[in-house]
Design a protein around this motif. Sequence first.
Motif, PDB file in Angstrom:
ATOM      1  N   MET A  40      26.582  41.311  46.151  1.00  0.00           N
ATOM      2  CA  MET A  40      27.190  41.561  47.349  1.00  0.00           C
ATOM      3  C   MET A  40      26.715  42.077  48.498  1.00  0.00           C
ATOM      4  O   MET A  40      27.479  42.807  49.676  1.00  0.00           O
ATOM      5  N   HIS A  43      27.953  41.547  52.101  1.00  0.00           N
ATOM      6  CA  HIS A  43      29.032  41.469  52.879  1.00  0.00           C
ATOM      7  C   HIS A  43      28.518  42.729  54.293  1.00  0.00           C
ATOM      8  O   HIS A  43      28.563  43.494  53.422  1.00  0.00           O
ATOM      9  N   GLN A  72      37.350  31.252  41.255  1.00  0.00           N
ATOM     10  CA  GLN A  72      37.182  30.513  42.444  1.00  0.00           C
ATOM     11  C   GLN A  72      38.091  30.777  43.561  1.00  0.00           C
ATOM     12  O   GLN A  72      37.415  29.980  44.292  1.00  0.00           O
ATOM     13  N   PHE A  77      35.011  35.801  47.047  1.00  0.00           N
ATOM     14  CA  PHE A  77      33.938  36.218  46.288  1.00  0.00           C
ATOM     15  C   PHE A  77      33.014  34.634  46.525  1.00  0.00           C
ATOM     16  O   PHE A  77      33.875  33.225  46.552  1.00  0.00           O
ATOM     17  N   ASN A  78      32.280  34.663  45.908  1.00  0.00           N
ATOM     18  CA  ASN A  78      30.639  33.618  45.755  1.00  0.00           C
ATOM     19  C   ASN A  78      29.999  34.164  44.565  1.00  0.00           C
ATOM     20  O   ASN A  78      30.657  35.104  43.529  1.00  0.00           O
ATOM     21  N   ALA A  79      29.093  33.209  44.302  1.00  0.00           N
ATOM     22  CA  ALA A  79      28.909  32.776  43.092  1.00  0.00           C
ATOM     23  C   ALA A  79      28.139  34.407  42.385  1.00  0.00           C
ATOM     24  O   ALA A  79      28.311  34.640  40.901  1.00  0.00           O
ATOM     25  N   HIS A  80      27.552  34.782  43.100  1.00  0.00           N
ATOM     26  CA  HIS A  80      27.087  36.455  42.541  1.00  0.00           C
ATOM     27  C   HIS A  80      28.200  37.848  42.433  1.00  0.00           C
ATOM     28  O   HIS A  80      28.306  38.174  41.265  1.00  0.00           O
ATOM     29  N   SER A  81      29.655  37.505  42.848  1.00  0.00           N
ATOM     30  CA  SER A  81      30.785  38.886  42.765  1.00  0.00           C
ATOM     31  C   SER A  81      31.384  37.828  41.536  1.00  0.00           C
ATOM     32  O   SER A  81      31.490  39.067  40.724  1.00  0.00           O
TER      33      SER A  81
END
Length: 231
Positions: A40, A43, A72, A77-81
Amino acid sequence: MPARQQKTPPQPAAGEAAAPDAEEATADLQLLTLLLIHAMPAHEDTGRLAREALARFGSFAALLAAPLRELQGFAGFNAHSMAAVRLLHETALRLARARMQGETVLDDPARLIAYLTAVLAREKIEQFRILFLDGQDRLITDEAQARGTVNHTPVYPREVVRRAIELDAAAIILVHNHPSGDPTPSREDLAMTAQVVQAASVLGIAVRDHVIIGNGRWTSFREQGLLQADA
Protein backbone atom coordinates in the motif's frame (compact mmCIF):
# COMPACT_ATOMS: atom_id res chain seq x y z
CA MET A 1 -10.92 -41.99 29.81
CA PRO A 2 -10.83 -38.63 28.00
CA ALA A 3 -7.77 -37.89 25.91
CA ARG A 4 -5.23 -35.63 27.49
CA GLN A 5 -5.03 -32.52 25.35
CA GLN A 6 -1.71 -30.93 24.65
CA LYS A 7 -0.86 -27.32 24.08
CA THR A 8 0.70 -26.45 20.78
CA PRO A 9 4.42 -25.69 21.15
CA PRO A 10 4.92 -21.96 20.66
CA GLN A 11 5.99 -21.68 17.04
CA PRO A 12 5.88 -18.51 14.90
CA ALA A 13 4.00 -20.36 12.20
CA ALA A 14 1.25 -21.57 14.47
CA GLY A 15 -0.59 -18.29 14.77
CA GLU A 16 -1.93 -19.15 18.21
CA ALA A 17 1.16 -18.79 20.34
CA ALA A 18 1.25 -16.71 23.50
CA ALA A 19 1.49 -12.95 23.21
CA PRO A 20 4.93 -11.99 21.84
CA ASP A 21 7.49 -10.42 24.15
CA ALA A 22 8.75 -6.88 23.56
CA GLU A 23 11.48 -7.94 21.13
CA GLU A 24 9.12 -10.13 19.11
CA ALA A 25 6.44 -7.44 19.12
CA THR A 26 8.93 -4.91 17.75
CA ALA A 27 10.03 -7.33 15.02
CA ASP A 28 6.38 -8.07 14.17
CA LEU A 29 5.65 -4.36 13.83
CA GLN A 30 8.68 -3.80 11.60
CA LEU A 31 7.87 -6.74 9.35
CA LEU A 32 4.21 -5.85 8.96
CA THR A 33 5.01 -2.19 8.32
CA LEU A 34 7.43 -3.16 5.55
CA LEU A 35 4.86 -5.49 4.03
CA LEU A 36 2.21 -2.76 4.04
CA ILE A 37 4.61 -0.18 2.60
CA HIS A 38 5.11 -2.43 -0.43
CA ALA A 39 1.46 -3.46 -0.68
CA MET A 40 0.00 0.00 0.00
CA PRO A 41 2.62 2.58 -1.07
CA ALA A 42 0.04 5.38 -1.12
CA HIS A 43 -1.20 4.78 2.43
CA GLU A 44 -0.55 7.78 4.60
CA ASP A 45 0.44 5.90 7.76
CA THR A 46 1.39 2.24 7.33
CA GLY A 47 3.00 2.22 10.78
CA ARG A 48 -0.28 3.11 12.46
CA LEU A 49 -2.17 0.57 10.37
CA ALA A 50 0.38 -2.11 11.28
CA ARG A 51 0.00 -1.35 15.00
CA GLU A 52 -3.79 -1.51 14.76
CA ALA A 53 -3.64 -4.79 12.84
CA LEU A 54 -1.31 -6.38 15.39
CA ALA A 55 -3.57 -5.21 18.21
CA ARG A 56 -6.51 -6.82 16.44
CA PHE A 57 -4.89 -10.15 15.49
CA GLY A 58 -2.31 -10.50 18.28
CA SER A 59 0.84 -11.18 16.28
CA PHE A 60 2.27 -11.16 12.77
CA ALA A 61 1.94 -14.95 12.60
CA ALA A 62 -1.73 -14.82 13.66
CA LEU A 63 -2.39 -12.15 11.05
CA LEU A 64 -0.85 -14.29 8.31
CA ALA A 65 -2.96 -17.28 9.35
CA ALA A 66 -6.22 -15.32 9.61
CA PRO A 67 -9.01 -16.37 7.21
CA LEU A 68 -9.73 -14.00 4.37
CA ARG A 69 -13.11 -13.02 5.80
CA GLU A 70 -11.40 -11.80 8.99
CA LEU A 71 -8.96 -9.73 6.97
CA GLN A 72 -11.85 -8.30 4.99
CA GLY A 73 -13.52 -7.27 8.24
CA PHE A 74 -10.52 -5.23 9.35
CA ALA A 75 -10.86 -1.55 8.46
CA GLY A 76 -7.86 -0.21 6.56
CA PHE A 77 -6.88 -3.30 4.63
CA ASN A 78 -7.52 -3.18 0.90
CA ALA A 79 -7.33 -5.82 -1.81
CA HIS A 80 -3.58 -5.30 -2.25
CA SER A 81 -2.72 -5.70 1.43
CA MET A 82 -4.94 -8.78 1.79
CA ALA A 83 -3.36 -10.35 -1.29
CA ALA A 84 0.11 -9.67 0.12
CA VAL A 85 -0.82 -11.30 3.45
CA ARG A 86 -2.27 -14.38 1.76
CA LEU A 87 0.74 -14.69 -0.55
CA LEU A 88 3.18 -14.49 2.34
CA HIS A 89 1.19 -17.04 4.34
CA GLU A 90 1.09 -19.48 1.44
CA THR A 91 4.81 -18.99 0.89
CA ALA A 92 5.50 -19.78 4.55
CA LEU A 93 3.39 -22.94 4.38
CA ARG A 94 5.12 -24.10 1.22
CA LEU A 95 8.51 -23.51 2.82
CA ALA A 96 7.50 -25.45 5.93
CA ARG A 97 6.17 -28.29 3.77
CA ALA A 98 9.34 -28.33 1.68
CA ARG A 99 11.47 -28.58 4.83
CA MET A 100 9.58 -31.74 5.82
CA GLN A 101 9.65 -33.28 2.34
CA GLY A 102 11.78 -36.38 2.37
CA GLU A 103 12.34 -36.14 6.14
CA THR A 104 11.27 -38.73 8.70
CA VAL A 105 8.18 -36.90 9.91
CA LEU A 106 7.89 -38.51 13.34
CA ASP A 107 11.48 -37.58 14.24
CA ASP A 108 10.44 -33.96 14.86
CA PRO A 109 6.90 -33.87 16.33
CA ALA A 110 7.15 -30.18 17.27
CA ARG A 111 7.84 -29.14 13.69
CA LEU A 112 5.00 -31.34 12.44
CA ILE A 113 2.52 -29.88 14.94
CA ALA A 114 3.64 -26.33 14.13
CA TYR A 115 3.03 -26.96 10.44
CA LEU A 116 -0.37 -28.60 10.95
CA THR A 117 -1.43 -25.81 13.31
CA ALA A 118 -0.44 -23.17 10.79
CA VAL A 119 -2.54 -24.92 8.15
CA LEU A 120 -5.63 -25.71 10.21
CA ALA A 121 -5.90 -23.87 13.53
CA ARG A 122 -7.92 -20.91 12.24
CA GLU A 123 -10.14 -22.82 9.81
CA LYS A 124 -13.82 -22.20 10.53
CA ILE A 125 -15.00 -25.49 9.03
CA GLU A 126 -13.61 -28.98 9.46
CA GLN A 127 -10.92 -30.08 7.04
CA PHE A 128 -9.53 -33.60 6.76
CA ARG A 129 -5.93 -34.01 5.58
CA ILE A 130 -3.60 -36.95 5.11
CA LEU A 131 0.18 -37.07 5.27
CA PHE A 132 1.41 -39.92 3.08
CA LEU A 133 4.68 -41.55 4.16
CA ASP A 134 7.10 -43.96 2.53
CA GLY A 135 8.60 -47.09 4.10
CA GLN A 136 10.97 -44.99 6.24
CA ASP A 137 8.16 -42.68 7.43
CA ARG A 138 9.45 -39.90 5.19
CA LEU A 139 6.88 -37.47 3.85
CA ILE A 140 5.75 -38.14 0.29
CA THR A 141 3.04 -35.50 0.20
CA ASP A 142 0.38 -33.79 2.31
CA GLU A 143 -3.10 -33.51 0.81
CA ALA A 144 -6.46 -32.10 1.82
CA GLN A 145 -8.98 -34.87 1.29
CA ALA A 146 -12.26 -33.29 2.35
CA ARG A 147 -13.90 -30.18 3.75
CA GLY A 148 -17.09 -30.40 5.75
CA THR A 149 -19.17 -28.27 8.08
CA VAL A 150 -18.39 -26.57 11.37
CA ASN A 151 -18.42 -29.92 13.17
CA HIS A 152 -18.30 -32.74 10.64
CA THR A 153 -16.25 -33.89 7.66
CA PRO A 154 -17.24 -36.98 5.69
CA VAL A 155 -14.34 -39.44 5.46
CA TYR A 156 -14.44 -42.59 3.34
CA PRO A 157 -11.84 -45.20 4.34
CA ARG A 158 -11.79 -46.76 0.87
CA GLU A 159 -10.85 -43.39 -0.65
CA VAL A 160 -8.09 -42.90 1.91
CA VAL A 161 -6.64 -46.33 1.11
CA ARG A 162 -7.06 -45.87 -2.63
CA ARG A 163 -5.05 -42.66 -2.57
CA ALA A 164 -2.34 -44.25 -0.42
CA ILE A 165 -1.99 -47.04 -2.99
CA GLU A 166 -1.79 -44.51 -5.83
CA LEU A 167 1.10 -42.77 -4.06
CA ASP A 168 2.78 -46.05 -3.08
CA ALA A 169 2.60 -44.95 0.55
CA ALA A 170 3.55 -47.40 3.29
CA ALA A 171 2.02 -45.35 6.10
CA ILE A 172 -0.27 -42.38 6.68
CA ILE A 173 -1.00 -39.76 9.32
CA LEU A 174 -4.61 -38.60 9.56
CA VAL A 175 -5.22 -34.98 10.49
CA HIS A 176 -8.29 -32.84 10.98
CA ASN A 177 -9.27 -29.72 12.88
CA HIS A 178 -12.00 -28.86 15.36
CA PRO A 179 -13.18 -25.30 14.64
CA SER A 180 -14.58 -25.14 18.19
CA GLY A 181 -10.96 -25.05 19.38
CA ASP A 182 -11.38 -28.15 21.55
CA PRO A 183 -9.33 -31.07 20.13
CA THR A 184 -11.05 -33.73 22.23
CA PRO A 185 -11.88 -36.68 19.92
CA SER A 186 -15.57 -37.31 19.38
CA ARG A 187 -17.12 -40.77 19.16
CA GLU A 188 -17.33 -40.23 15.41
CA ASP A 189 -13.60 -39.42 15.31
CA LEU A 190 -12.78 -42.62 17.17
CA ALA A 191 -15.05 -44.73 14.98
CA MET A 192 -13.74 -43.22 11.72
CA THR A 193 -10.13 -43.77 12.81
CA ALA A 194 -10.80 -47.41 13.63
CA GLN A 195 -12.42 -47.89 10.21
CA VAL A 196 -9.45 -46.36 8.40
CA VAL A 197 -6.98 -48.42 10.45
CA GLN A 198 -8.87 -51.59 9.61
CA ALA A 199 -9.14 -50.80 5.89
CA ALA A 200 -5.49 -49.79 5.64
CA SER A 201 -4.15 -52.78 7.57
CA VAL A 202 -5.70 -55.19 5.05
CA LEU A 203 -3.28 -53.80 2.45
CA GLY A 204 -0.31 -53.46 4.80
CA ILE A 205 -0.60 -49.67 5.18
CA ALA A 206 0.09 -48.38 8.69
CA VAL A 207 -1.78 -45.51 10.30
CA ARG A 208 0.95 -43.81 12.31
CA ASP A 209 -1.25 -41.24 14.02
CA HIS A 210 -4.41 -39.21 13.91
CA VAL A 211 -3.86 -35.62 15.01
CA ILE A 212 -6.72 -33.29 15.89
CA ILE A 213 -5.84 -29.59 15.79
CA GLY A 214 -7.72 -27.12 17.97
CA ASN A 215 -7.00 -23.50 18.77
CA GLY A 216 -3.62 -23.59 20.47
CA ARG A 217 -4.19 -27.22 21.53
CA TRP A 218 -3.91 -30.60 19.86
CA THR A 219 -4.50 -34.28 20.50
CA SER A 220 -2.40 -37.14 19.15
CA PHE A 221 -4.16 -40.51 19.05
CA ARG A 222 -0.79 -42.24 19.06
CA GLU A 223 0.45 -40.49 22.19
CA GLN A 224 -2.86 -40.92 24.02
CA GLY A 225 -3.07 -44.64 23.26
CA LEU A 226 -6.18 -44.19 21.09
CA LEU A 227 -4.70 -45.79 17.99
CA GLN A 228 -5.81 -49.40 18.25
CA ALA A 229 -3.49 -50.76 15.57
CA ASP A 230 -0.09 -49.61 14.45
CA ALA A 231 1.90 -51.66 11.96
